[in-house]
Design a protein around this motif. Structure first.
Motif, mmCIF file in Angstrom:
data_model
loop_
_atom_site.group_PDB
_atom_site.id
_atom_site.type_symbol
_atom_site.label_atom_id
_atom_site.label_comp_id
_atom_site.label_asym_id
_atom_site.label_seq_id
_atom_site.Cartn_x
_atom_site.Cartn_y
_atom_site.Cartn_z
ATOM 1 N N UNK A 88 -8.961 -12.962 43.047
ATOM 2 C CA UNK A 88 -8.071 -12.186 42.187
ATOM 3 C C UNK A 88 -6.845 -13.001 41.806
ATOM 4 N N UNK A 89 -6.401 -13.879 42.703
ATOM 5 C CA UNK A 89 -5.217 -14.692 42.416
ATOM 6 C C UNK A 89 -5.431 -15.599 41.206
ATOM 7 N N UNK A 90 -6.683 -15.959 40.918
ATOM 8 C CA UNK A 90 -6.977 -16.795 39.746
ATOM 9 C C UNK A 90 -6.668 -16.054 38.452
ATOM 10 N N UNK A 91 -6.638 -14.726 38.525
ATOM 11 C CA UNK A 91 -6.317 -13.905 37.360
ATOM 12 C C UNK A 91 -4.865 -13.437 37.382
ATOM 13 N N UNK A 92 -4.112 -13.902 38.386
ATOM 14 C CA UNK A 92 -2.726 -13.481 38.504
ATOM 15 C C UNK A 92 -2.573 -12.152 39.207
ATOM 16 N N UNK A 93 -3.639 -11.676 39.844
ATOM 17 C CA UNK A 93 -3.593 -10.409 40.559
ATOM 18 C C UNK A 93 -3.306 -10.678 42.023
ATOM 19 N N UNK A 94 -2.913 -9.655 42.733
ATOM 20 C CA UNK A 94 -2.755 -9.775 44.179
ATOM 21 C C UNK A 94 -3.934 -9.065 44.833
ATOM 22 N N UNK A 95 -4.351 -9.539 45.954
ATOM 23 C CA UNK A 95 -5.467 -8.892 46.640
ATOM 24 C C UNK A 95 -6.685 -9.778 46.636
ATOM 25 N N UNK A 96 -7.769 -9.274 47.160
ATOM 26 C CA UNK A 96 -8.995 -10.013 47.440
ATOM 27 C C UNK A 96 -9.762 -10.546 46.253
ATOM 28 N N UNK A 97 -10.956 -10.036 46.063
ATOM 29 C CA UNK A 97 -11.862 -10.553 45.046
ATOM 30 C C UNK A 97 -11.777 -9.709 43.787
ATOM 31 N N UNK A 98 -11.902 -10.358 42.638
ATOM 32 C CA UNK A 98 -11.738 -9.659 41.370
ATOM 33 C C UNK A 98 -13.052 -9.264 40.723
ATOM 34 N N UNK A 99 -14.108 -9.970 40.958
ATOM 35 C CA UNK A 99 -15.366 -9.612 40.317
ATOM 36 C C UNK A 99 -16.177 -10.823 39.939
ATOM 37 N N UNK A 100 -17.145 -10.649 39.026
ATOM 38 C CA UNK A 100 -18.066 -11.733 38.707
ATOM 39 C C UNK A 100 -17.341 -12.961 38.168
ATOM 40 N N UNK A 101 -17.835 -14.118 38.543
ATOM 41 C CA UNK A 101 -17.258 -15.352 38.028
ATOM 42 C C UNK A 101 -17.834 -15.639 36.653
ATOM 43 N N UNK A 102 -17.401 -16.727 36.044
ATOM 44 C CA UNK A 102 -17.915 -17.102 34.727
ATOM 45 C C UNK A 102 -19.107 -18.045 34.852
ATOM 46 N N UNK A 103 -19.633 -18.229 36.060
ATOM 47 C CA UNK A 103 -20.728 -19.172 36.266
ATOM 48 C C UNK A 103 -22.092 -18.493 36.336
ATOM 49 N N UNK A 104 -22.209 -17.263 35.886
ATOM 50 C CA UNK A 104 -23.434 -16.523 36.072
ATOM 51 C C UNK A 104 -24.330 -16.405 34.853
ATOM 52 N N UNK A 105 -24.338 -17.389 33.930
ATOM 53 C CA UNK A 105 -25.196 -17.302 32.742
ATOM 54 C C UNK A 105 -26.450 -18.147 32.958
ATOM 55 N N UNK A 106 -27.607 -17.540 32.677
ATOM 56 C CA UNK A 106 -28.866 -18.267 32.788
ATOM 57 C C UNK A 106 -29.685 -18.073 31.515
ATOM 58 N N UNK A 107 -30.384 -19.126 31.121
ATOM 59 C CA UNK A 107 -31.327 -19.066 29.997
ATOM 60 C C UNK A 107 -32.721 -19.052 30.606
ATOM 61 N N UNK A 108 -33.526 -18.089 30.170
ATOM 62 C CA UNK A 108 -34.846 -17.877 30.762
ATOM 63 C C UNK A 108 -35.902 -17.879 29.659
ATOM 64 N N UNK A 109 -37.005 -18.601 29.877
ATOM 65 C CA UNK A 109 -38.175 -18.464 29.016
ATOM 66 C C UNK A 109 -39.316 -17.969 29.895
ATOM 67 N N UNK A 110 -40.192 -17.192 29.271
ATOM 68 C CA UNK A 110 -41.291 -16.552 30.000
ATOM 69 C C UNK A 110 -42.634 -17.034 29.495
ATOM 70 N N UNK A 111 -43.659 -16.865 30.324
ATOM 71 C CA UNK A 111 -45.045 -17.041 29.910
ATOM 72 C C UNK A 111 -45.834 -15.862 30.454
ATOM 73 N N UNK A 112 -47.015 -15.648 29.902
ATOM 74 C CA UNK A 112 -47.855 -14.519 30.342
ATOM 75 C C UNK A 112 -49.140 -15.047 30.939
ATOM 76 N N UNK A 113 -49.659 -14.290 31.912
ATOM 77 C CA UNK A 113 -50.912 -14.663 32.569
ATOM 78 C C UNK A 113 -51.621 -13.426 33.090
ATOM 79 N N UNK A 114 -52.889 -13.609 33.462
ATOM 80 C CA UNK A 114 -53.682 -12.515 34.050
ATOM 81 C C UNK A 114 -53.687 -12.595 35.537
#
Length: 114
Positions: A88-114
């Motif tokens: 939370x301090x990274x956002x200028x807040x006081x207290x513990x954790x603020x929430x999701x970081x900015x490192x949570x983006x993923x690109x996904x491609x799929x395939x299909x099978x039987x």
């Protein structure tokens, strides 16, 4: 406290957003979510993860980072968006954790099978 402002809602325990950019391509961002893809169109009945990569968008363009496989990609069966927090301090807040970081983006491609 009577007459005081209402208590703020805590951050959700889990949340995610998925953006489809093609028939078998998605960008996913989230926190504490595990997803198994299932086809809903005619064709083979199972879907697997063809590629999973972490990355960021810079000036509107995808910049891939680490390519995930094995345990990091649910053995090709499940997409895992891990719990990521920033202080939370990274956002200028006081207290513990603020929430999701900015490192949570993923690109996904799929395939299909039987």
């Amino acid at each position: 406290m009577p007459g005081g402002p209402p208590a703020q809602e805590p951050f959700p325990n889990s949340a995610a957003i998925f953006i489809a950019t093609g028939p078998d391509e998605y960008y996913a961002a989230g926190n504490g979510v595990t997803v198994k893809f299932t086809p809903n169109t005619p064709g083979p009945s199972h879907a697997g993860l063809a590629t999973v990569e972490e990355g960021v968008f810079v000036n509107g363009r995808w910049v891939p980072g680490r390519r995930l496989a094995g345990d990091d990609a649910g053995q090709g069966e499940t997409l895992v968006l891990p719990r990521l927090y920033i202080a939370a301090s990274a956002l200028g807040w006081t207290g513990g954790l603020a929430g999701p970081s900015t490192k949570g983006i993923q690109r996904v491609t799929l395939y299909r099978y039987r």
